[in-house]
Motif scaffolding. Sequence first.
Motif, mmCIF file in Angstrom:
data_model
loop_
_atom_site.group_PDB
_atom_site.id
_atom_site.type_symbol
_atom_site.label_atom_id
_atom_site.label_comp_id
_atom_site.label_asym_id
_atom_site.label_seq_id
_atom_site.Cartn_x
_atom_site.Cartn_y
_atom_site.Cartn_z
ATOM 1 N N ALA B 321 0.866 -1.191 0.000
ATOM 2 C CA ALA B 321 0.000 0.000 0.000
ATOM 3 C C ALA B 321 0.897 1.233 0.000
ATOM 4 O O ALA B 321 1.869 1.308 0.758
ATOM 5 N N THR B 322 0.570 2.191 -0.863
ATOM 6 C CA THR B 322 1.403 3.389 -0.957
ATOM 7 C C THR B 322 0.610 4.673 -0.714
ATOM 8 O O THR B 322 1.182 5.751 -0.651
ATOM 9 N N THR B 323 -0.688 4.545 -0.625
ATOM 10 C CA THR B 323 -1.549 5.691 -0.293
ATOM 11 C C THR B 323 -2.847 5.145 0.291
ATOM 12 O O THR B 323 -3.082 3.935 0.235
ATOM 13 N N SER B 324 -3.685 6.024 0.823
ATOM 14 C CA SER B 324 -4.907 5.500 1.447
ATOM 15 C C SER B 324 -5.955 5.069 0.443
ATOM 16 O O SER B 324 -6.915 4.414 0.815
ATOM 17 N N ARG B 332 -6.344 7.969 -7.623
ATOM 18 C CA ARG B 332 -5.304 7.456 -6.730
ATOM 19 C C ARG B 332 -3.984 8.164 -7.015
ATOM 20 O O ARG B 332 -3.564 8.259 -8.175
ATOM 21 N N ASN B 333 -3.331 8.657 -5.986
ATOM 22 C CA ASN B 333 -2.052 9.359 -6.159
ATOM 23 C C ASN B 333 -0.913 8.343 -6.057
ATOM 24 O O ASN B 333 -0.606 7.838 -4.979
ATOM 25 N N THR B 334 -0.288 8.088 -7.198
ATOM 26 C CA THR B 334 0.783 7.080 -7.212
ATOM 27 C C THR B 334 2.162 7.741 -7.211
ATOM 28 O O THR B 334 3.175 7.080 -7.413
ATOM 29 N N TYR B 470 -6.277 13.662 -5.499
ATOM 30 C CA TYR B 470 -4.823 13.576 -5.653
ATOM 31 C C TYR B 470 -4.135 14.527 -4.659
ATOM 32 O O TYR B 470 -3.210 14.151 -3.941
ATOM 33 N N GLU B 471 -4.650 15.755 -4.601
ATOM 34 C CA GLU B 471 -4.066 16.762 -3.697
ATOM 35 C C GLU B 471 -4.266 16.371 -2.236
ATOM 36 O O GLU B 471 -3.374 16.524 -1.409
ATOM 37 N N ILE B 472 -5.455 15.882 -1.936
ATOM 38 C CA ILE B 472 -5.753 15.488 -0.537
ATOM 39 C C ILE B 472 -4.782 14.391 -0.083
ATOM 40 O O ILE B 472 -4.230 14.440 1.014
ATOM 41 N N LEU B 475 -1.414 15.813 0.783
ATOM 42 C CA LEU B 475 -1.417 16.489 2.094
ATOM 43 C C LEU B 475 -1.466 15.479 3.238
ATOM 44 O O LEU B 475 -0.752 15.607 4.229
ATOM 45 N N VAL B 476 -2.314 14.480 3.065
ATOM 46 C CA VAL B 476 -2.438 13.457 4.110
ATOM 47 C C VAL B 476 -1.100 12.730 4.272
ATOM 48 O O VAL B 476 -0.648 12.480 5.389
ATOM 49 N N HIS B 477 -0.476 12.427 3.158
ATOM 50 C CA HIS B 477 0.801 11.710 3.202
ATOM 51 C C HIS B 477 1.834 12.519 3.990
ATOM 52 O O HIS B 477 2.592 11.966 4.793
ATOM 53 N N GLU B 478 1.856 13.800 3.792
ATOM 54 C CA GLU B 478 2.770 14.696 4.512
ATOM 55 C C GLU B 478 2.450 14.669 6.015
ATOM 56 O O GLU B 478 3.344 14.675 6.851
ATOM 57 N N GLU B 479 1.167 14.623 6.338
ATOM 58 C CA GLU B 479 0.743 14.599 7.744
ATOM 59 C C GLU B 479 1.039 13.246 8.407
ATOM 60 O O GLU B 479 1.134 13.156 9.624
ATOM 61 N N ALA B 480 1.128 12.212 7.606
ATOM 62 C CA ALA B 480 1.468 10.857 8.069
ATOM 63 C C ALA B 480 0.635 10.355 9.256
ATOM 64 O O ALA B 480 1.184 9.865 10.240
#
Lengths: 308, 519
Positions: B321-324, B332-334, B470-472, B475-480
Amino acid sequence: MIKYILRRILMMIPVMLGVTIIVFTMMYITPGDPAEIILEDGATPEAVAELREEMGLDDPYLVRYFRFVSDLLHGDLGTCYAIGQPVFDRLVQTFPNTMKLAALAVLVSTTLGLLMGIISAAKQYSVFDNVAMALAMMGNAMPNFWQGLLLMLLFSLWLGWLPASGFSSFKHMILPAVTMGTSSAAIIARMTRSSMLEVIRADYISTARAKGQVEYRVILRHALKNALIPVVTIIGIQFGRQLGGAVLTESIFAIPGVGKMMVDAIKARNFPVVQGGVLMIALSLSIVNLLVDILYAYIDPRIKSQYK
Amino acid sequence: MKRKKMSLVSLLLVIALLLGGCGGTGGETGSGGESEPVRDTLIVGMDREPAGLDPTSTHVTTAVMIFNNIYDTLLSFDNEMKIQPRLAISYEQLDDVTYKFHLRKGVKFHNGEELKSSDVLFSFKRLYDIPAAKGQVSMIDPNGFECPDDYTFVLKTTEPWSALPAQICSSYLNIVSEKAVTEAGEDFNRNPVGTGPFQFVSWTAGDSIVVERFEDYWDEKALLKTINFRIITEATSRVIDLESGGIDIALAVGVTDIERLRENAATDLIQFNHTGIRYGAFNCSKEVFADKRVRQALNYATNVEIIRDVLYDKGIGAMPATTSVIPILSGRNTDLVQYDYDPEKAKALLAEAGYPDGFSVEYNFLSNTKNTRLGEMLQAQWAEVGVELVMAPLESATLTATLNAGEHDFCTANSTYALGDTIEGLYSFYHSSMHGTSRCRAYLSNPEIDALLDEARVEKNEDKREQLAYEIQALVHEEAPWIYIAYEYYNVGLLADVQGFKPAPNSAHDFSCVYIAEK
């Protein structure tokens, strides 16, 4: 004797009342909210609160307990939270399966246990005795779920003789009954052996032999009857264990029994089903205990005279 | 001696007769042979018993599967999660909040009644009176329904909401017969009447649910005559039952049985992505996890590859898994740069966040082997960067209560995209208004993410929605707030002669095309 039995039956009332208090209190204090479980994923706190109110879960402990007992006295065990079916109907569907399974398991364990125990005692320290007692230890030590899976692999998958799961015919009942029966057989075998060994050394057995009785008559007629009291106690306890503890076997063999139903109900905080199931098992255990006591009187007439 | 031998022979004969003479295993499960007719009864072993057969009663996977064969929705997802017409032949959006559905004519319920728009109206309106289901129509205006004629149905959303068509596919919105529900009352939960390809026959609690072909089905009639959905909760028992021919299909096959079923010539294994993702969630409302550097540090401290290898039998049971957002959904943001295992970087980030000596946190999880193993691995990996993970296993009801109350530090979960919609899924995971609900485990509060989710929720243009998703995710990925662990596969085992089974990612498997091939 009749008086004694009636008194024992009357004594069941406070026992059952005690059981209601214990099971109700335990479910009450266990964390976890049935409303949240019913609503599953994505439930909002408002929906949970509304459902709790509808189910009467916000009422105080005593109000809920007396409502439960009052319904019980009116013959109403409540309604299953999960599928909206009366608990009584669910018990009617599941309890006969558990009873059948327990009875068959006891039949297997008693037959195997008594045979092994008697022969082991009669042939003490022989090869049979050592092998039988080693098997008994193994049978007792093997967890039911593992033994069940092994039996399933052997008889269903490799040999193809018996179905792997279900409970719709006698064929379906063999593997679960053997799975449950063998561990109890081990206990009964060991108990029979030690009880028989004590009796076999008694003077009246030597007298019987001196009178020229054949060995099997000495063992079966004279020794076994006197050795049976502790064995019957153990068989009674094992039967009770089978009634309440068939959960794993029921799960492995997909048998719709009380044990499996109760485990699912506990996980889902399905209070009415847990309470109904526990009451049913407690009642059955009380009856089994009473039957064991009555059986004592027939095995040993000296005990009968004490029943007043 | 002779008598003894005779007794032994008699005993063996009795046993043989008992074994040979007692009933079959249910259905027409013969052993095959040239003259034998092809079986038209399918036995499906499922892992869980539905709580009810009224579509408002539950949405566990096995229930969704059975509903999909007894009922129809107005619209439904195909196996690629694209929306297709079903009981509605088409729909149009009249304005920002109004939708008009044109119903198929000549559709019969299992009780012989014809489907009318009044049944659709009834099926929607009853949800507002059922606490367990009313959340499903919270975005639909209870006063906005209209039935201009018998084959037209109009509804309004409470505010512009782009996920309405996906919501219409929800199993809660299966169309029921008004007459049948009114007549049966609460008993409808155990005696369902729909318009689907199969009609209900019986339900033996804890044992099985039986359905049979509905001869007046509006679409192609089902190929099978009867399906027996058997409840076999133990995964190993289910697989042994499949291999020994007791059942035809085993749902939810465990990872350890995948290879065996693949290698067995008598069985097939179908593996597919379903609508779930397994992840670890930090409770961002707790002081220790309020700083995103701490969350990022623990992402760096986690060797997810090893975890996947152990949990999923060298990874055969799941994909990385690489994103939610799960692989079968759009938007999906790949392109996200992953937090690859780097304990040194983790230590540096922890020191920067004011935790040079680490800290101690509790891990709440459902007590089972998989989660215990996962916890033990995390415990060992995080210990390397000075973080002590205290294992706190709970059983399911207590766990749900703990997580919904936000009392946990860290937990793991396998969450699904119930609506099959990217934005709705992200909204339920990360929007601050969702705190305390069962999909929101990270308790993230980020106004920027909230604003983008609000914007995406009303956006009608599909490309724009995907761009926002994609943008969300970036941002979520940055927030981890999560550690992405895996997109788990769902495994279905079948006997080799079972044909036509096409798995649905949302578990709404359609059995109308399934048949048993001639040997």
